[in-house]
Design a protein around this motif. Structure first.
Motif, PDB file in Angstrom:
ATOM      1  N   LEU A   7       0.819  -1.219   0.000  1.00 59.35           N
ATOM      2  CA  LEU A   7       0.000   0.000   0.000  1.00 59.35           C
ATOM      3  C   LEU A   7       0.853   1.269   0.000  1.00 59.35           C
ATOM      4  O   LEU A   7       0.336   2.370   0.136  1.00 59.35           O
ATOM      5  N   TYR A   8       2.133   1.113  -0.126  1.00 60.48           N
ATOM      6  CA  TYR A   8       3.024   2.279  -0.081  1.00 60.48           C
ATOM      7  C   TYR A   8       2.818   3.141  -1.326  1.00 60.48           C
ATOM      8  O   TYR A   8       2.718   2.627  -2.422  1.00 60.48           O
ATOM      9  N   ARG A   9       2.711   4.444  -1.100  1.00 63.01           N
ATOM     10  CA  ARG A   9       2.499   5.368  -2.218  1.00 63.01           C
ATOM     11  C   ARG A   9       3.786   6.062  -2.600  1.00 63.01           C
ATOM     12  O   ARG A   9       4.569   6.437  -1.724  1.00 63.01           O
ATOM     13  N   ARG A  10       3.978   6.260  -3.894  1.00 61.92           N
ATOM     14  CA  ARG A  10       5.075   7.098  -4.340  1.00 61.92           C
ATOM     15  C   ARG A  10       4.555   8.061  -5.419  1.00 61.92           C
ATOM     16  O   ARG A  10       3.493   7.831  -5.983  1.00 61.92           O
ATOM     17  N   ARG A  11       5.300   9.121  -5.639  1.00 63.84           N
ATOM     18  CA  ARG A  11       4.825  10.147  -6.565  1.00 63.84           C
ATOM     19  C   ARG A  11       5.610  10.088  -7.865  1.00 63.84           C
ATOM     20  O   ARG A  11       6.802  10.405  -7.867  1.00 63.84           O
ATOM     21  N   PRO A  12       4.970   9.697  -8.957  1.00 58.97           N
ATOM     22  CA  PRO A  12       5.678   9.713 -10.234  1.00 58.97           C
ATOM     23  C   PRO A  12       6.048  11.161 -10.573  1.00 58.97           C
ATOM     24  O   PRO A  12       5.226  12.058 -10.386  1.00 58.97           O
ATOM     25  N   LEU A  13       7.281  11.375 -11.014  1.00 62.73           N
ATOM     26  CA  LEU A  13       7.701  12.750 -11.318  1.00 62.73           C
ATOM     27  C   LEU A  13       7.448  13.059 -12.796  1.00 62.73           C
ATOM     28  O   LEU A  13       8.087  12.506 -13.686  1.00 62.73           O
ATOM     29  N   LEU A  14       6.509  13.967 -13.020  1.00 63.13           N
ATOM     30  CA  LEU A  14       6.118  14.350 -14.384  1.00 63.13           C
ATOM     31  C   LEU A  14       7.060  15.439 -14.891  1.00 63.13           C
ATOM     32  O   LEU A  14       7.204  16.483 -14.257  1.00 63.13           O
ATOM     33  N   GLU A  15       7.687  15.172 -16.043  1.00 61.30           N
ATOM     34  CA  GLU A  15       8.671  16.117 -16.551  1.00 61.30           C
ATOM     35  C   GLU A  15       8.184  16.830 -17.815  1.00 61.30           C
ATOM     36  O   GLU A  15       8.957  17.504 -18.509  1.00 61.30           O
ATOM     37  N   THR A  16       6.913  16.650 -18.152  1.00 58.86           N
ATOM     38  CA  THR A  16       6.303  17.305 -19.315  1.00 58.86           C
ATOM     39  C   THR A  16       4.945  17.868 -18.872  1.00 58.86           C
ATOM     40  O   THR A  16       4.455  17.510 -17.805  1.00 58.86           O
TER      41      THR A  16
END
Ligand SMILES: Cc1ncc(COP(=O)(O)O)c(C=O)c1O
Length: 393
Positions: free
Chosen positions: A17-26
């Motif tokens: 259930l661990y959340r991570r934040r995808p890093l959007l570069e566009t």
């Protein structure tokens, strides 16, 4: 040990259930770069493709040049600028209600409306899968709080029978994790019999639903007598940021006087309101965006059922694929990503245990070819997963 954060985090990880934040570069668009990888994304709420629209971007740039970049103060002090006011008037006209009030986020609009309308001695009844901001608002209000079964009019009616004080029935218009519509005509009729007010948060309906994008109330042809409190958010189909509550003169004045999340916060930058004025114009007038979106949705549903995927009863751009366990949802999301497709896995506590899903969302800026690519890759990944046993629930 006090504040044993490490154990809490480890537990979350172990439960998948661990959340991570995808890093959007566009910018927000179908083809994105995330964490350095080029991907085709199906997880934005930019349903009409307005978040990066050149006219909307230009309106924000011109707004910043004219009004600066900060709201400067709360609305009641010196932060209520001309663009905020113009946007409120445009949103009132769009929703066919006497007034609209602008907020910085949908979370705050929901918190504001519920807590300003009900308190101790009153009752708030909510659909059990309402958005977290509505559930939090109900709990914080101090009113008697009860959740009825999802979209179930009988379950609502039983609770209405026991309600005391002013009673507010609160529902998402389009349910954010399932994509289905609130059964509004029946819910409103049931509430009316008991003199309860209905509040609808149509964060996901404004834009995609209704002939002119007027959302679920336009879709069902319901007026202010049916839905006295109507909330819309601006960070989804409008492509900008913020939210609004639309309703009667008295409702809006009540919020201005009593709603703490309205009173005690800085207004949104006026340039954002300039951008929203432009996106509102496009949302209303460019009906081809809704038409194209609907044809993508229809094609996806047909293709997904041929693959044997379990979809939900959703006519909206939110098309969740039910997977079951969090582990399998993560696995499917990772398999898609390895093949260049980005779709988020939604897990408990956001959805009930055992109903983890991939929340596929479509935008008018997707092409038919991109939907075909999604279907091809889904078929490949799904067939591969079907050969593996399920580990947990
Ligand atoms: C149904 C619903 N209401 C409210 C919100 C909150 O809106 P905002 O992101 O503007 O805070 C969201 C999601 O963000 C939502 O899905």
């Amino acid at each position: 040990m006090p504040f044993d954060l490490a154990s809490r985090l480890a537990e979350r990880r172990a439960a998948h259930l661990y959340r991570r934040r995808p890093l959007l570069e566009t910018p927000q668009q179908p083809e994105v770069t995330v964490d350095g990888e080029q991907l085709l994304a199906f997880c934005s709420n930019d349903y009409l493709g307005l978040a990066s629209h050149p006219d909307v971007v230009r309106a924000m740039q011109q707004g910043a040049a004219r009004w600066g970049v900060g709201g400067g103060a709360s609305h009641l002090v010196m932060g209520h600028s001309t663009p905020h006011h113009q946007l409120e008037e445009a949103l009132a006209e769009f929703t066919g209600r006497p007034r609209a009030l602008l907020f910085s986020t949908g979370y705050m609009a929901n918190l504001a409306a519920v807590t300003a309308l009900v308190g101790q001695g009153d009752t708030v009844l909510e659909d059990r899968i309402n958005h977290a901001s509505l559930l939090d608002a109900g709990l914080l209000s101090g009113a008697r709080f009860s959740r009825y079964l999802h979209n179930d009019v009988d379950s609502l009616a039983k609770r209405l029978d026991k309600a005391a004080g002013d009673t507010l029935v609160v529902t998402d218009g389009v349910f954010s994790m399932d994509g289905d519509l609130a059964n509004l005509p029946a819910l409103c009729a049931t509430a009316k019999v008991k003199n309860a007010w209905v509040m609808v948060d149509d964060a996901h309906g404004f834009g995609p639903l209704g002939k002119t994008g007027g959302g679920i109330v336009e879709h069902f042809g319901l007026g202010i007598d049916d839905v006295p409190v109507l909330v819309g958010t601006l960070g989804k189909a409008f492509g900008t940021a913020g939210a609004f509550v639309a309703g009667s003169e008295e409702l809006i004045e009540t919020l201005i006087q009593f709603a703490r999340p309205y009173i005690y916060t800085t207004s949104q930058p006026p340039a954002v309101a300039c951008a929203t004025l432009k996106s509102l114009e496009l949302l209303r007038s460019e009906s081809w965006r809704r038409d194209h979106l609907n044809s993508l949705i229809a094609r996806f549903r047909q293709g997904a059922s041929e693959i044997g995927l379990t979809l939900m009863d959703s006519p909206t751009p939110i098309q969740p694929i039910l997977v079951g366990s969090s582990e399998r949802a993560l696995k499917l999301s990772a398999a898609l990503r390895e093949r260049g497709i980005l779709v988020g896995a939604i897990r408990p506590p956001t959805v009930p245990t055992g109903s983890a899903r991939l929340r596929v969302t479509f935008s008018a800026s997707h092409s038919e070819a991109q939907v075909e690519r999604l279907l091809d890759i889904l078929a490949e990944c799904w067939n591969q997963m079907a050969e593996e046993p399920e580990a947990d629930a």
